[in-house]
Design an enzyme around this catalytic site. Structure first.
Site, PDB file in Angstrom:
ATOM      1  N   CYS A  29       0.815  -1.210   0.000  1.00  0.00           N
ATOM      2  CA  CYS A  29       0.000   0.000   0.000  1.00  0.00           C
ATOM      3  C   CYS A  29       0.855   1.270   0.000  1.00  0.00           C
ATOM      4  CB  CYS A  29      -0.997  -0.025   1.162  1.00  0.00           C
ATOM      5  SG  CYS A  29      -2.445   1.029   0.875  1.00  0.00           S
ATOM      6  N   LYS A  75     -12.330   7.692  -0.388  1.00  0.00           N
ATOM      7  CA  LYS A  75     -11.553   6.525   0.009  1.00  0.00           C
ATOM      8  C   LYS A  75     -12.053   5.280  -0.720  1.00  0.00           C
ATOM      9  CE  LYS A  75     -10.171   3.804   4.046  1.00  0.00           C
ATOM     10  NZ  LYS A  75     -10.262   3.667   5.522  1.00  0.00           N
ATOM     11  N   SER A  99      -7.892  -0.574   0.836  1.00  0.00           N
ATOM     12  CA  SER A  99      -8.255   0.456   1.798  1.00  0.00           C
ATOM     13  C   SER A  99      -7.257   1.598   1.655  1.00  0.00           C
ATOM     14  CB  SER A  99      -8.211  -0.108   3.229  1.00  0.00           C
ATOM     15  OG  SER A  99      -8.494   0.897   4.173  1.00  0.00           O
ATOM     16  N   HIS A 106      -4.518  -5.282   0.126  1.00  0.00           N
ATOM     17  CA  HIS A 106      -4.095  -5.882   1.399  1.00  0.00           C
ATOM     18  C   HIS A 106      -4.547  -7.341   1.483  1.00  0.00           C
ATOM     19  CE1 HIS A 106      -2.677  -2.214   3.449  1.00  0.00           C
ATOM     20  NE2 HIS A 106      -3.646  -1.596   2.803  1.00  0.00           N
ATOM     21  N   GLU A 111      -3.226  -9.590   3.050  1.00  0.00           N
ATOM     22  CA  GLU A 111      -2.927 -10.084   4.398  1.00  0.00           C
ATOM     23  C   GLU A 111      -4.035  -9.795   5.393  1.00  0.00           C
ATOM     24  OE1 GLU A 111      -1.873  -5.780   4.663  1.00  0.00           O
ATOM     25  OE2 GLU A 111      -1.641  -7.333   3.135  1.00  0.00           O
ATOM     26  N   ARG A 128     -13.676   2.696  12.964  1.00  0.00           N
ATOM     27  CA  ARG A 128     -12.778   3.793  13.341  1.00  0.00           C
ATOM     28  C   ARG A 128     -13.170   5.088  12.639  1.00  0.00           C
ATOM     29  NH1 ARG A 128      -7.473   3.289  10.216  1.00  0.00           N
ATOM     30  NH2 ARG A 128      -8.963   4.084   8.670  1.00  0.00           N
TER      31      ARG A 128
END
Length: 308
Positions: free
Chosen positions: A132, A153, A181, A224, A226, A238
């Site tokens: 990223c 986003k 993300s 991502h 992972e 969040r």
């Protein structure tokens, strides 16, 4: 085969001498709140991928990344300073991103050691994965390719397809499901012009994975793979909290391709309530456990195949 998490602090990194043993370093740059989860995600992914290999896993930190006192204490006991990396001999390196603080990566407080790391990795690693923001920093330092801000986003799990044949994609189920993300993107044509090989992409994400040999192998991921099943949910919560506390003006968009069924109704109901009654303590009633129960990590098999 096991992953041996080596948190010893004494002396230089020793070499592993065996046909089925490798040493892999993780430079974990994630913010304090995601630090341990990121460490766990990569450790689990390496463990699942190392069928016939013993992996010695080393943790590194960049001191210039701002940390709270608790995180500094935790990392001081288990993480090596990045200064120890320059004389180390690793078979593989993984470099994570960080939540950006400025529009210009070169204005980040950790840019100078990060730039040195990028230059070092080109000549001193067998293979490196840039995740990223780390991928954005690497192409900026190496080729002057600047990331560009997205209008909103990009968050969700997206179906990506190969656009080139490459051994890294062997055994990967298609379409490749990948969590993304991020608030920035890299221009595909600029990457191609600089000699990067685009491996996977989608209409929604643009470039997903790309690679280059220079002379070692470098794999760049804007996504991502992972991530755990609940990581996007925790990021979404969040961001909702930031909205409720007045730290951001707009209510965050729901991650795409991630929730389904009754979860969508619960999320919409909470959004309406939050818009009508905006206050920080409302976050306590966010239906976290209910939403977690409906999540599945359906991208893990592909992530394991890539890391193998």
């Amino acid at each position: 085969m096991p992953v041996l998490l080596d948190t010893t602090q004494a002396g230089p990194t020793s070499e592993v001498h065996a046909a089925n043993c490798v040493t892999v370093g993780l430079i974990n740059n994630m913010p304090d709140a995601a630090l341990q989860a990121t460490e766990r995600q990569f450790t689990d992914l390496i463990r699942a991928s190392a069928h016939n290999t013993v992996v010695r896993f080393l943790l590194y930190r960049i001191p210039e990344i701002p940390r709270g006192e608790a995180a500094r204490r935790d990392m001081a006991g288990r993480y090596r300073d990045i200064a120890e990396l320059w004389d180390a001999r690793l078979d593989g390196l993984i470099v994570t991103g960080n939540e950006p603080r400025t529009p210009d990566l070169k204005a980040e407080p950790y840019w100078d050691p990060f730039a040195r790391l990028i230059d070092w990795a080109r000549q001193h690693t067998t293979s490196t994965i840039w995740s990223c923001l780390a991928a954005h920093a690497a192409v900026l330092q190496s080729d002057g390719i600047k990331r560009r801000a997205l209008s909103r986003k990009l968050s969700g799990v997206f179906d990506c397809v190969p656009v080139a044949s490459h051994p890294i994609l062997r055994g990967v189920a298609l379409p490749l499901r990948v969590p993304h993300s991020r608030g920035n993107d890299l221009p595909e044509q600029a990457l191609k012009a600089a000699g990067y090989r685009i491996l996977t992409r989608s209409a929604a994400t643009g470039v997903d994975m790309f690679a280059r040999h220079e002379p070692s192998f470098h794999l760049f991921m804007q996504g991502h793979p992972e991530y755990a099943a609940d990581t996007l949910l925790r990021e979404y919560r969040r961001d909702i909290g930031r909205y409720l506390r007045g730290e951001r003006a707009d209510y965050p968009a729901m991650p795409q391709g991630y929730f389904g069924g009754e979860a969508l109704d619960r999320i919409e109901a909470f959004r309406k309530r939050a818009k009508a009654d905006r206050r920080g303590d409302l976050l306590r009633s966010f239906p976290m456990r209910t939403l977690e129960a409906g999540l599945a990590n359906d991208w893990q098999p592909s992530a394991v195949a890539i890391y193998e």
